[in-house]
Scaffold this active site. Structure first.
Site, PDB file in Angstrom:
ATOM      1  N   THR A 150       0.773  -1.120   0.089  1.00  0.00           N
ATOM      2  CA  THR A 150       0.071   0.089  -0.019  1.00  0.00           C
ATOM      3  C   THR A 150       1.046   1.247   0.001  1.00  0.00           C
ATOM      4  O   THR A 150       1.850   1.217   0.819  1.00  0.00           O
ATOM      5  CB  THR A 150      -0.994   0.156   1.194  1.00  0.00           C
ATOM      6  OG1 THR A 150      -1.807  -1.020   1.405  1.00  0.00           O
ATOM      7  CG2 THR A 150      -1.736   1.327   1.243  1.00  0.00           C
ATOM      8  N   ARG A 178     -13.067  -8.263  -1.353  1.00  0.00           N
ATOM      9  CA  ARG A 178     -12.286  -7.907  -0.224  1.00  0.00           C
ATOM     10  C   ARG A 178     -11.839  -6.548   0.155  1.00  0.00           C
ATOM     11  O   ARG A 178     -11.094  -5.907  -0.818  1.00  0.00           O
ATOM     12  CB  ARG A 178     -11.001  -8.956  -0.177  1.00  0.00           C
ATOM     13  CG  ARG A 178     -10.128  -9.035   0.970  1.00  0.00           C
ATOM     14  CD  ARG A 178      -8.783  -8.012   0.852  1.00  0.00           C
ATOM     15  NE  ARG A 178      -7.780  -8.241   1.897  1.00  0.00           N
ATOM     16  CZ  ARG A 178      -7.175  -7.374   1.966  1.00  0.00           C
ATOM     17  NH1 ARG A 178      -6.670  -6.349   1.034  1.00  0.00           N
ATOM     18  NH2 ARG A 178      -6.148  -7.697   3.016  1.00  0.00           N
ATOM     19  N   ASP A 181      -6.983  -3.156   5.541  1.00  0.00           N
ATOM     20  CA  ASP A 181      -7.071  -1.832   6.660  1.00  0.00           C
ATOM     21  C   ASP A 181      -6.774  -0.657   5.660  1.00  0.00           C
ATOM     22  O   ASP A 181      -7.274   0.525   6.369  1.00  0.00           O
ATOM     23  CB  ASP A 181      -6.059  -2.126   7.402  1.00  0.00           C
ATOM     24  CG  ASP A 181      -4.526  -1.927   6.581  1.00  0.00           C
ATOM     25  OD1 ASP A 181      -4.281  -2.710   5.984  1.00  0.00           O
ATOM     26  OD2 ASP A 181      -3.807  -1.215   7.038  1.00  0.00           O
ATOM     27  N   GLY A 202       0.730  -3.579   4.796  1.00  0.00           N
ATOM     28  CA  GLY A 202       1.179  -4.886   5.238  1.00  0.00           C
ATOM     29  C   GLY A 202      -0.194  -5.615   4.880  1.00  0.00           C
ATOM     30  O   GLY A 202      -0.741  -5.462   3.947  1.00  0.00           O
ATOM     31  N   GLY A 204      -3.550  -6.489   5.914  1.00  0.00           N
ATOM     32  CA  GLY A 204      -4.457  -5.633   6.193  1.00  0.00           C
ATOM     33  C   GLY A 204      -5.390  -6.484   7.305  1.00  0.00           C
ATOM     34  O   GLY A 204      -6.013  -5.896   8.380  1.00  0.00           O
TER      35      GLY A 204
END
Length: 319
Positions: A150, A178, A181, A202, A204
């Protein structure tokens, strides 16, 4: 004072341009969105925007989040398809009094009504990555989800206004619909101009179990430096996940306070990030962990920087 910090080397060019604008007085909102858009538009960075990693159905679904540290307004989109700038749509949603987080078809209808550009976000390179992974899965026990980064940023302008933003295509070959985070305030990002901000990258599903971005801001509010807050939050939650679940997914976070001080921490072997302030030119650092788990920073070498770009722009061949 002004500054910007961002996850991963892929943010470098966007940060470089944005801090030039910050020095001229551009606001934190415009600078941050421009820097994230630079990553979204670059097809060679295969985990964000155009050319992003497809889901299990070979469809690119994108997530993005935006937050204003003065008003605490947020705007978020999840699983949006065929629009070229998710971060711009998220920022527009932050101006709405309600309906600030839209997903799927609802997000696409909003984007269409407000004139955002449609674009097929599945590049030829992304198709080849997907087809190669399908073949690999038939031959090995490699997990389909391997590969996800991300871009997350925190920005401070000379007026003391702070913003935070994220953009991602999420897990490679994820289930349709899906959302991790990244577009969730408190987990993928959080900012308060009276304190500072943090952003995560990372896995999520694990990051959002601990609302780690908010925890870092909370620790800074209590007087921790950004580095102390990052290290404490990541170390504590990584240990907690391992104690309760036996393992912890990848987790890397960056932070900046309203003084332009910054920090970063990770639970993986190597994590790169970009930082720039009025006193420091855009610089890429690597966070590396030794055998005892302690982390240290080192500035990325010219050779490392060149190799990063070369490997990402290398031709992709079907296997």
């Amino acid at each position: 004072m002004y500054g910007m910090i961002a996850t991963w080397r892929m943010a470098y060019e966007g940060v470089e341009d944005a801090v030039r604008q910050l020095a001229k007085g551009t606001g934190a909102g415009d600078a941050l969105v421009a820097a994230i858009r630079a990553v979204e538009d670059e097809e060679y960075y295969k985990s964000v925007g155009y050319g992003g990693l497809p889901n299990e159905e070979m469809v690119v679904e994108l997530d993005a989040g935006y937050m204003d540290g003065d008003t605490l307004s947020i705007g978020c989109v999840g699983a949006i398809r065929d629009f070229s700038s998710p971060i711009c749509i998220a920022r527009a949603l932050s101006d709405e009094p309600v309906n600030n987080f839209l997903v799927g078809e609802g997000a696409e209808k909003y984007a269409h009504r407000h004139g955002f550009a449609r674009k097929n976000m599945l590049s030829e390179r992304a198709k080849i990555h997907y087809q190669n992974r399908v073949k690999e899965l038939k031959q090995t026990d490699r997990k389909p989800y391997s590969g996800h980064d991300t871009v997350g940023m925190i920005c401070l302008d000379i007026q003391g206004h702070m913003t935070a933003g994220t953009s991602t295509s999420g897990l490679f070959m994820k289930h349709a619909g899906r959302i991790g985070d990244s577009p969730i305030a408190g987990s993928g990002f959080y900012v308060d101009s009276q304190v500072g901000g943090a952003s995560a990258t990372g896995l999520g599903e694990d990051v959002m179990k601990g609302c780690v971005s908010y925890e870092i801001v909370r620790l800074m509010r209590e007087g921790k430096t950004p580095q102390e807050a990052c290290e404490q939050a990541v170390r504590h939650f990584d240990a907690e996940l391992r104690r309760r679940r036996g393992q912890a997914g990848d987790m890397s976070l960056v932070a900046m306070n309203n003084k332009g001080e910054w920090g970063a921490a990770t639970n993986i072997d190597t994590f790169s990030f970009v930082v720039a302030t009025a006193q420091q030119p855009p610089t890429v650092y690597l966070v590396k962990r030794d055998e005892t788990g302690n982390a240290h920073f080192e500035q990325a070498s010219a050779a490392w920087m060149e190799d990063y770009v070369r490997t990402r722009k290398a031709a992709v061949e079907r296997k």
